[in-house]
Write an enzyme that holds these catalytic residues in place. Structure first.
Site, PDB file in Angstrom:
ATOM      1  N   LYS A 128      79.325 101.699  83.497  1.00 53.22           N
ATOM      2  CA  LYS A 128      80.292 101.335  84.536  1.00 53.22           C
ATOM      3  C   LYS A 128      79.759 100.118  85.282  1.00 53.22           C
ATOM      4  O   LYS A 128      78.755 100.200  85.992  1.00 53.22           O
ATOM      5  CB  LYS A 128      80.510 102.503  85.498  1.00 53.22           C
ATOM      6  CG  LYS A 128      81.572 102.245  86.553  1.00 53.22           C
ATOM      7  CD  LYS A 128      81.766 103.490  87.413  1.00 53.22           C
ATOM      8  CE  LYS A 128      82.829 103.296  88.475  1.00 53.22           C
ATOM      9  NZ  LYS A 128      82.991 104.497  89.317  1.00 53.22           N
TER      10      LYS A 128
ATOM     11  N   LYS B 148      83.570 101.068  81.248  1.00 53.95           N
ATOM     12  CA  LYS B 148      84.516 100.666  82.295  1.00 53.95           C
ATOM     13  C   LYS B 148      84.009  99.404  82.972  1.00 53.95           C
ATOM     14  O   LYS B 148      82.850  99.381  83.392  1.00 53.95           O
ATOM     15  CB  LYS B 148      84.650 101.804  83.319  1.00 53.95           C
ATOM     16  CG  LYS B 148      85.615 101.524  84.458  1.00 53.95           C
ATOM     17  CD  LYS B 148      85.673 102.703  85.411  1.00 53.95           C
ATOM     18  CE  LYS B 148      86.672 102.444  86.531  1.00 53.95           C
ATOM     19  NZ  LYS B 148      86.718 103.566  87.502  1.00 53.95           N
TER      20      LYS B 148
END
Length: 326
Positions: A196, A249
């Protein structure tokens, strides 16, 4: 003059039928996970200003939304909660009657075929907007793990099918895995936000989740965007610590990372098509600058081509409709 020879690749592009015969990657409804924002209160279905077509919904509208998803064949949902009360430790995140816990129970009662994925974090629930406990302006890693584990266990107790921790604290996967196992949830998988990045593409999400930090940023725990090898180290650690799915992400600007994580781990990989990516396409489409359907389907297919098995996307319902048309 001698004859020029060359490969005739266009033979396999000549007709629609031939193109479909040799197509290498496919997007399916089963690949799509729809994020939903559930809020306290009643009679609330309010569009997020920066995300056209995405809504805050109260529990009395939740079943209607789940029925809409099921109607179009989208059978996986990721649940985010927006509580009324926030405090320093994000206590509503792990409360038995927290908004996500209530939403999970309701979905499992009314829409049993829906796979419910619980986002496991503290940022929406803390009054400072960070993903852990703070002391003297520093986000503490190890003390935060205990609250994150309590949150995961409470979500599993409520009936979540999958736990998706998104906080990027070191050791969150192994700690949550241990906590779930000890609480009798050995069969509940973890869909870890393994990779992330501290991305500028999250802006509209923070509008939706009311999770903008009150000070500083999240760069001490989310990843530095230029780093590729670090992403692989993060992913490998999560595999070793018990993750069952690995999320990358954002998706669009990190398709190279999606491919490498898939190749290096062989695990089910999830691409998160984040809010900024969604809002850019929506705004361009609303201005008539792009063909929304063509752009979205091309974009989602690129994630599959890069190695994603599943895609979290706010376009899930639209994409499912377009797949029906085909």
């Amino acid at each position: 003059m001698s004859e020029i020879t060359y490969d005739r690749h266009r033979r396999l592009r000549r007709t629609t039928g031939i193109r479909k015969m040799v197509r290498e990657n496919f997007l399916r409804k089963e690949d799509l996970i729809y994020p939903i924002f559930v809020v306290e209160g009643e009679n609330i279905k309010k569009e997020v200003p920066s995300m056209p077509g995405v809504f805050h919904v109260s529990l009395d509208y939740l079943t209607e939304e789940m029925n809409r998803l099921e109607h179009h064949g989208v059978l996986s949902v990721m649940v985010f909660g927006v509580p009324e009360h926030k405090d320093q430790n994000g206590s509503e995140a792990y409360a038995e009657e927290g908004i996500v816990q209530k939403a999970i129970r309701q979905i499992k009662e009314t829409n049993a075929s829906m796979t419910v994925i619980a986002d496991t974090c503290l940022c929406q629930y803390t009054d400072h907007g960070h993903c852990g406990i703070i002391e003297d302006g520093v986000i503490l890693n190890d003390p935060s793990l205990h609250l994150l584990t309590d949150t995961a266990v409470s979500q599993a107790n409520a009936g979540a099918d999958i736990i998706a921790p998104s906080n990027m604290m070191d050791g969150f996967t192994t700690t949550i895995r241990k906590g779930l196992d000890e609480a009798g949830h050995k069969d509940i998988p973890i869909m870890s936000y393994s990779v992330k990045f501290a991305s500028a593409f999250y802006g509209p999400f923070r509008d939706a989740a009311h999770s903008t930090p009150s000070f500083g940023d999240r760069k001490t725990y989310q990843m530095d965007p230029p780093n590729r090898l670090e992403a692989l180290r993060e992913a490998k650690s999560d595999v070793e610590q018990g993750a069952d799915f690995l999320i990358v992400k954002p998706a669009m600007s990190y398709l190279d990372v999606v491919r490498e994580v898939k190749d290096e781990t062989g695990m089910p990989v999830v691409a998160y098509n984040v809010s900024g990516e969604y809002s850019m396409v929506k705004s361009a489409a609303q201005n008539g600058w792009i063909d929304e359907k063509e752009v979205v389907m091309e974009k989602l297919t690129s994630m599959k081509r890069a190695g994603a098995d599943l895609i979290v996307t706010y376009f899930a319902i639209d994409a499912a409709k377009w797949l029906e048309e085909e």
